[in-house]
Each structure stands twice: as structure tokens, then as C-alpha cells.
Design an enzyme around this catalytic site. Structure first.
Site, PDB file in Angstrom:
ATOM      1  CG  ASP A  51      -1.804  -1.244   1.260  1.00 13.92           C
ATOM      2  OD1 ASP A  51      -2.174  -1.742   0.180  1.00 13.92           O
ATOM      3  OD2 ASP A  51      -2.063  -1.739   2.367  1.00 13.92           O
ATOM      4  CE  LYS A 105       2.399  -2.680  -4.313  1.00 10.40           C
ATOM      5  NZ  LYS A 105       2.145  -2.259  -2.931  1.00 10.40           N
ATOM      6  N   GLY A 143      -4.644  -4.432  -3.491  1.00  8.10           N
ATOM      7  CA  GLY A 143      -5.653  -3.377  -3.600  1.00  8.10           C
ATOM      8  C   GLY A 143      -4.940  -2.094  -3.959  1.00  8.10           C
ATOM      9  CG  HIS A 144      -2.710  -1.794  -6.847  1.00 13.67           C
ATOM     10  ND1 HIS A 144      -1.782  -1.913  -5.848  1.00 13.67           N
ATOM     11  CD2 HIS A 144      -2.543  -2.859  -7.651  1.00 13.67           C
ATOM     12  CE1 HIS A 144      -1.069  -3.013  -6.051  1.00 13.67           C
ATOM     13  NE2 HIS A 144      -1.524  -3.616  -7.130  1.00 13.67           N
ATOM     14  CD  GLN A 148       0.507  -9.137  -2.878  1.00 12.39           C
ATOM     15  OE1 GLN A 148       1.070  -9.672  -3.809  1.00 12.39           O
ATOM     16  NE2 GLN A 148      -0.748  -8.783  -2.940  1.00 12.39           N
TER      17      GLN A 148
HETATM   18  P1  GDP Z   1      -0.714   0.187  -3.594  1.00 10.56           P
HETATM   19  O1  GDP Z   1      -1.368  -1.058  -3.123  1.00 10.56           O
HETATM   20  O2  GDP Z   1       0.757   0.206  -3.354  1.00 10.56           O
HETATM   21  O3  GDP Z   1      -1.055   0.549  -5.004  1.00 10.56           O
HETATM   22  O4  GDP Z   1      -1.275   1.367  -2.670  1.00 10.56           O
HETATM   23  P2  GDP Z   1      -2.812   1.582  -2.233  1.00 10.56           P
HETATM   24  O5  GDP Z   1      -3.567   2.084  -3.407  1.00 10.56           O
HETATM   25  O6  GDP Z   1      -3.330   0.396  -1.518  1.00 10.56           O
HETATM   26  O7  GDP Z   1      -2.635   2.714  -1.133  1.00 10.56           O
HETATM   27  C1  GDP Z   1      -2.059   3.957  -1.426  1.00 10.56           C
HETATM   28  C2  GDP Z   1      -3.097   5.059  -1.178  1.00 10.56           C
HETATM   29  O8  GDP Z   1      -2.448   6.317  -1.142  1.00 10.56           O
HETATM   30  C3  GDP Z   1      -4.138   5.186  -2.271  1.00 10.56           C
HETATM   31  O9  GDP Z   1      -5.339   5.569  -1.697  1.00 10.56           O
HETATM   32  C4  GDP Z   1      -3.590   6.292  -3.183  1.00 10.56           C
HETATM   33  O10 GDP Z   1      -4.604   7.002  -3.873  1.00 10.56           O
HETATM   34  C5  GDP Z   1      -2.937   7.172  -2.166  1.00 10.56           C
HETATM   35  N1  GDP Z   1      -1.753   7.902  -2.627  1.00 10.56           N
HETATM   36  C6  GDP Z   1      -0.764   7.488  -3.461  1.00 10.56           C
HETATM   37  N2  GDP Z   1       0.209   8.424  -3.547  1.00 10.56           N
HETATM   38  C7  GDP Z   1      -0.168   9.450  -2.728  1.00 10.56           C
HETATM   39  C8  GDP Z   1       0.421  10.698  -2.362  1.00 10.56           C
HETATM   40  O11 GDP Z   1       1.516  11.054  -2.772  1.00 10.56           O
HETATM   41  N3  GDP Z   1      -0.295  11.467  -1.468  1.00 10.56           N
HETATM   42  C9  GDP Z   1      -1.496  11.101  -0.963  1.00 10.56           C
HETATM   43  N4  GDP Z   1      -2.112  11.915  -0.105  1.00 10.56           N
HETATM   44  N5  GDP Z   1      -2.076   9.930  -1.306  1.00 10.56           N
HETATM   45  C10 GDP Z   1      -1.417   9.120  -2.156  1.00 10.56           C
HETATM   46  P1  IMO Z   2      -0.910  -4.323  -2.191  1.00 12.25           P
HETATM   47  O1  IMO Z   2      -0.522  -4.853  -3.535  1.00 12.25           O
HETATM   48  C1  IMO Z   2      -0.907  -4.843   2.129  1.00 12.25           C
HETATM   49  C2  IMO Z   2      -0.878  -8.947   3.649  1.00 12.25           C
HETATM   50  C3  IMO Z   2      -2.107  -9.398   4.403  1.00 12.25           C
HETATM   51  C4  IMO Z   2      -1.459 -10.364   5.397  1.00 12.25           C
HETATM   52  C5  IMO Z   2      -0.376 -11.031   4.544  1.00 12.25           C
HETATM   53  C6  IMO Z   2      -0.781 -12.381   3.957  1.00 12.25           C
HETATM   54  O2  IMO Z   2      -2.183  -3.561  -2.163  1.00 12.25           O
HETATM   55  O3  IMO Z   2       0.229  -3.579  -1.556  1.00 12.25           O
HETATM   56  P2  IMO Z   2      -2.384 -13.079   1.954  1.00 12.25           P
HETATM   57  O4  IMO Z   2      -3.860 -12.895   1.770  1.00 12.25           O
HETATM   58  O5  IMO Z   2      -1.563 -12.480   0.865  1.00 12.25           O
HETATM   59  O6  IMO Z   2      -2.002 -14.509   2.231  1.00 12.25           O
HETATM   60  O7  IMO Z   2      -2.051 -12.285   3.316  1.00 12.25           O
HETATM   61  O8  IMO Z   2      -0.082 -10.118   3.513  1.00 12.25           O
HETATM   62  N1  IMO Z   2      -1.129  -8.420   2.289  1.00 12.25           N
HETATM   63  C7  IMO Z   2      -1.091  -7.121   1.979  1.00 12.25           C
HETATM   64  N2  IMO Z   2      -0.927  -6.039   2.769  1.00 12.25           N
HETATM   65  N3  IMO Z   2      -1.046  -4.695   0.802  1.00 12.25           N
HETATM   66  C8  IMO Z   2      -1.200  -5.768   0.000  1.00 12.25           C
HETATM   67  O9  IMO Z   2      -1.217  -5.668  -1.357  1.00 12.25           O
HETATM   68  C9  IMO Z   2      -1.264  -7.054   0.582  1.00 12.25           C
HETATM   69  N4  IMO Z   2      -1.422  -8.307   0.099  1.00 12.25           N
HETATM   70  C10 IMO Z   2      -1.314  -9.129   1.153  1.00 12.25           C
HETATM   71  O10 IMO Z   2      -2.733  -8.323   5.060  1.00 12.25           O
HETATM   72  O11 IMO Z   2      -0.823  -9.656   6.427  1.00 12.25           O
HETATM   73 MG    MG Z   3      -2.766  -1.687  -1.717  1.00  4.85          MG
END
Ligand code: GDP
Ligand code: IMO
Ligand code: MG
Length: 429
Positions: free
Chosen positions: A13, A16, A40-41, A223
Site C-alpha cells: 500500500d 504502487k 488493492g491499488h 504486495q
Molecule cells: P498500492 O497497493 O501500493 O497501489 O497502494 P494503495 O492504493 O493500496 O494505497 C495507497 C493510497 O495512497 C491510495 O489511496 C492512493 O490514492 C494514495 N496515494 C498514493 N500516492 C499518494 C500521495 O503522494 N499522497 C497522498 N495523499 N495519497 C497518495
Molecule cells: P498491495 O498490492 C498490504 C498482507 C495481508 C497479510 C499477509 C498475507 O495492495 O500492496 P495473503 O492474503 O496475501 O495470504 O495475506 O499479507 N497483504 C497485503 N498487505 N497490501 C497488500 O497488497 C497485501 N497483500 C497481502 O494483510 O498480512
Molecule cells: Mg494496496
């Protein structure tokens, strides 16, 4: 031409999806090499929010061909649900290609994920419950069902039978569940075969031909480094290799072709699920980061645990992934904090450690040694260059750069695609 890999440097999170989307208009292929619908992106394009789980974020880039690589585990129900959701919003998903070697998540994998977590009790991993671990277990145990198997019903039935012989013993005798039949699983998979068939290709030929033709291929890791089954905080990890080397295996692009490894790192740290986390905050600052940063999981809705930036973790991630660049995200979330702590080393049983300790026990005992950096109050969400930032924000970025082992080439100052400072070009420089 370049093959570029994007890797999460912390526990996921980091942003990416946003980084992929930012580069999307300049790349020809975006391949997801690992993981499944546990990711979850969130991507914000022109104020519109998209949430992607199984599909690579590159599906939102009209010029790029999105690819699901051989290293991914595919839940077909989730796949078509996501495709239908995007199509309903006017997004074109017709270019999506899927590896014939990718493994399939079966309904019994999801059951096994849930019951095995329950059996672990206090030692539960806190998985997403999507059946990811059990699917990779079957892959490594040579009991998996692959995408290509659903186009040969007789092979498919044989493989399901082989898997269920073992699964039913466990489900019935150990977990007190009902036995599953070959028919129900075969029917489940076969119901998707026709719709899936045109998407399935040998993605290793597709991607390597593209590189031969001077196209740009981006590998979008799911991840993150500390969730890697080899290099992460085992056993509190996922069951794939989200690190840069895993991207090579999971896409069939040889390591010699990858010339850029970009670490996505948050300006602080978050984690979903169980496991050690040295800089975790249990006071009002933890709540502050969670609220200000909107730190709630996209996939399961769980609140993310929050803590300060950990430079020891970053140095390790740089090493493991051979990062050439960092993309630092969410700097804007730190606006308004008077003094920002950064973990520069650990104290473990009375001894200072500047690098990650070797053992799990030591990491569990690690307490952070913090340095404090003066904060800023100005709104930075419109900054376009490093020099647009208040001096203290510039100094914070430069200090992280010095501690983390490679240059910070991009800086996120808001969730929008355009809310990005690009110090060095992530494809050309
Ligand atoms: P990912 O799984 O690595 O793609 O990240 P997630 O989407 O799960 O979580 C990142 C969150 O931060 C999302 O809600 C993005 O919209 C938000 N985000 C990404 N870059 C920035 C930033 O530079 N500033 C802020 N405020 N939010 C950001
Ligand atoms: P993105 O791509 C954050 C975590 C789960 C748990 C562990 C194992 O959005 O960054 P699993 O279901 O994969 O066997 O769970 O990994 N986990 C993540 N945490 N972001 C993710 O993906 C994750 N994918 C798995 O919360 O701790
Ligand atoms: Mg994510």
C-alpha cells in the site's frame, strides 16, 4: 529498450498503483508478476477513483497492454467481476492478456485459507482470506490447476481429482467440513473457459518480443518486500515473491533484461495484518497518520497500522531489490507535524543495529532509534519541483535519500496522477 520493475519497499500500500498509472502513458506493456486478488491499488485519474485488486493498474492506461503473468494466482470469478466493473465505467479491457501457466484459485483454496487462519488462533497471519497462500501451496506442491488446464476437460478433471483426494481428507477429518466433488469444481472452472480463451497466450513470448522491438515493459509488483516469502518478516508474509527477482520469474523476463528497479516507499510506514513492526505507533500519532493518510485497506477495509519512516527497512529493501530509484509517496500527509521522527537504527537487547538483524527474534525485539526532523505547515499538494517545497520538506526528502541507499526520483504530494514531483525521469534518466 527497458524492462522496469516497480516494487513495494515496505509492507504494501505504498502507492504502487499510482506510480504505475503515472508511467502508464509511456509504457507499452504492464505486467503483474505475482500475487492475486489480495492486492488493492487505488488510482485517481482526473478526480475519478478506481480500485484494482487482481488486474494490474496499467489496465487504466489506454496505450498499454495489460498482462497477467505466470507468477500470478487468478481467481476467475474476481477477474470477470473486475473486468465487468471497469467496462461498465467505460474502460476498455479488451487488450488484457493472461499467461497459460498462471495458477487458478479454486473455491477450496479460499475455504482452506479461512479455516487454517482459524486454526492458527493467536498466531494467525491476518491474511486477506482470498485463498492466496493455499493456491501457492498447491503450486509448489505440484497439485495446482493452471489456466491452460481448463481448456482440456479430461486433464482438468484428473488434476482436480488429484487435488481433492488430499483436500477432502483435510476438510472432512481435520476441519470438520463437507467433502467437495470433482464435478462441482470442474463446472465452476469450465463455466469461465469460453470467455477466458481469447485472453490466454504465451506471455513470455509476448513480453520478450516486445522488448526485442524496443518496447517498454513495466512489471508492477503486488504486495511488497517485507511481505516476500523469502525476504520478508516470515511467517507474517504473503506466499509469493513480490521482490524484483520475483518479477523476473513471475513474468518470464530474464534478469539481464531488467534495467530499472523502482522502490515505492511511503514517507511513513503502514502494515495490514499481523507481525512485527518496530516503528508502529500506539498513541494519537498513529491515529493521526491513519486518519490524515486515509489508511484503510482497499481490499478488506481493515485499518492499517501506522508508524514513522524506517530507514533501516529502506536500506534492506534497496539491497534486496537492487533499487535504482525510489518513488517517495504521501509526503503531503506529514504536513503540519512539528518534528518528524525517522528511525535510523534499532536497539536490540542493548546493542545498536544499523542494518536489519539476522533473526526473527531480534527483529521482534527491535526498538527504533529516532532522529527528529523539523516539519512544515505549508500546503505542498501543488508542488511540481523539489524547490517548490518548503525548505524543511526538502531537507526531509534529502535526509531520507541519504539514509535509504538510492536516489529519490519521484515524490508524491497527493493522490492525483499530476500531484507528483519528478526529479529524475523514471524511464529515461
Ligand atoms: P498500492 O497497493 O501500493 O497501489 O497502494 P494503495 O492504493 O493500496 O494505497 C495507497 C493510497 O495512497 C491510495 O489511496 C492512493 O490514492 C494514495 N496515494 C498514493 N500516492 C499518494 C500521495 O503522494 N499522497 C497522498 N495523499 N495519497 C497518495
Ligand atoms: P498491495 O498490492 C498490504 C498482507 C495481508 C497479510 C499477509 C498475507 O495492495 O500492496 P495473503 O492474503 O496475501 O495470504 O495475506 O499479507 N497483504 C497485503 N498487505 N497490501 C497488500 O497488497 C497485501 N497483500 C497481502 O494483510 O498480512
Ligand atoms: Mg494496496
Amino acid at each position: 529498450m527497458p524492462a522496469i520493475v516497480i516494487v513495494g519497499a515496505q509492507w504494501g500500500d505504498e502507492g504502487k498503483g499510482k506510480a504505475t498509472d503515472l508511467l502508464g502513458s509511456r509504457v507499452d506493456y504492464v505486467v503483474k508478476p505475482n500475487g492475486g486478488n489480495n492486492a488493492g491499488h487505488t488510482v485517481v485519474v482526473g478526480g475519478e477513483k478506481f480500485e484494482l485488486k487482481l488486474l494490474p493498474a496499467g489496465i487504466l492506461s489506454p496505450n498499454a497492454t495489460p498482462v497477467i503473468g505466470n507468477g500470478v494466482v487468478v481467481n476467475l470469478e474476481a477477474l470477470f467481476h473486475e473486468i465487468d466493473g471497469l467496462e461498465a465505467r467505460g474502460e476498455d479491457t479488451s487488450k488484457l492478456r493472461i499467461s497459460a501457466n498462471a495458477h487458478l484459485v479454486a473455491p477450496y483454496h479460499q475455504t482452506m485459507d479461512k479455516v487454517s487462519e482459524r486454526f492458527l488462533g493467536k498466531r494467525a497471519i491476518g491474511t486477506t482470506g482470498r485463498g492466496i497462500g493455499p493456491t501457492y501451496m498447491d503450486k509448489v506442491g505440484r497439485l495446482g490447476i493452471r489456466v491452460q488446464d481448463i481448456f482440456d476437460e479430461s486433464i482438468l478433471r484428473q488434476k482436480i481429482d488429484g487435488a481433492l483426494r488430499q483436500k477432502n481428507e483435510l476438510l472432512v477429518k481435520l476441519y470438520n467440513r463437507r467433502a467437495i466433488t470433482v464435478d462441482e469444481i470442474a463446472e465452476y472452472f469450465l463455466s469461465y473457459a469460453e470467455r477466458l480463451r481469447p485472453m490466454v497466450v504465451d506471455t513470455t513470448i509476448l513480453l520478450n518480443d516486445a522488448l526485442d522491438e524496443e518496447k517498454v515493459v513495466l512489471m508492477e509488483g503486488g504486495q511488497a518486500t517485507y511481505l516476500d516469502v523469502d525476504h520478508g518478516t516470515y511467517p507474517f508474509v504473503t506466499s509469493s515473491n513480490p521482490t524484483a527477482g520475483g518479477a523476473s520469474v513471475g513474468s518470464g523476463i530474464g534478469p539481464t533484461r531488467i534495467n530499472r528497479s523502482i522502490g515505492i516507499v511511503k514517507a511513513y510506514t503502514t502494515r495490514v495484518g499481523a507481525g512485527p513492526f518496530p516503528t508502529e505507533l500506539f498513541d494519537e500519532w498513529g491515529e493521526y497518520l491513519q486518519k490524515t493518510g486515509g489508511e484503510f485497506g482497499v481490499n478488506t477495509g481493515r485499518p492499517r497500522r501506522c508508524g514513522w519512516y524506517d530507514a533501516v527497512m529502506a536500506r534492506y529493501a534497496t539491497r534486496i531489490n537492487g533499487f535504482t530509484d525510489y518513488f517517495l509517496t504521501k509526503l503531503d500527509v506529514l504536513t503540519g507535524i512539528e518534528q518528524i521522527p525517522v528511525c535510523v537504527a534499532y536497539e536490540i537487547d542493548g546493542v545498536r543495529h544499523d542494518e536489519m538483524p539476522m533473526s526473527q527474534t531480534e527483529f521482534h525485539h527491535a526498538t527504533p532509534i529516532f532522529e527528529h526532523f523539523p516539519g512544515w505547515t505549508e500546503d505542498i499538494s501543488g508542488a511540481k519541483t523539489l524547490e517548490d517545497l518548503p525548505v524543511n520538506a526538502q531537507n526531509y526528502v534529502l535526509a531520507l535519500e541519504k539514509m535509504s541507499g538510492t536516489r529519490i526520483s519521484g515524490i508524491g504530494v497527493g493522490p492525483g496522477r499530476e500531484q507528483t514531483i519528478q526529479r529524475y525521469d523514471l524511464i529515461e534518466d
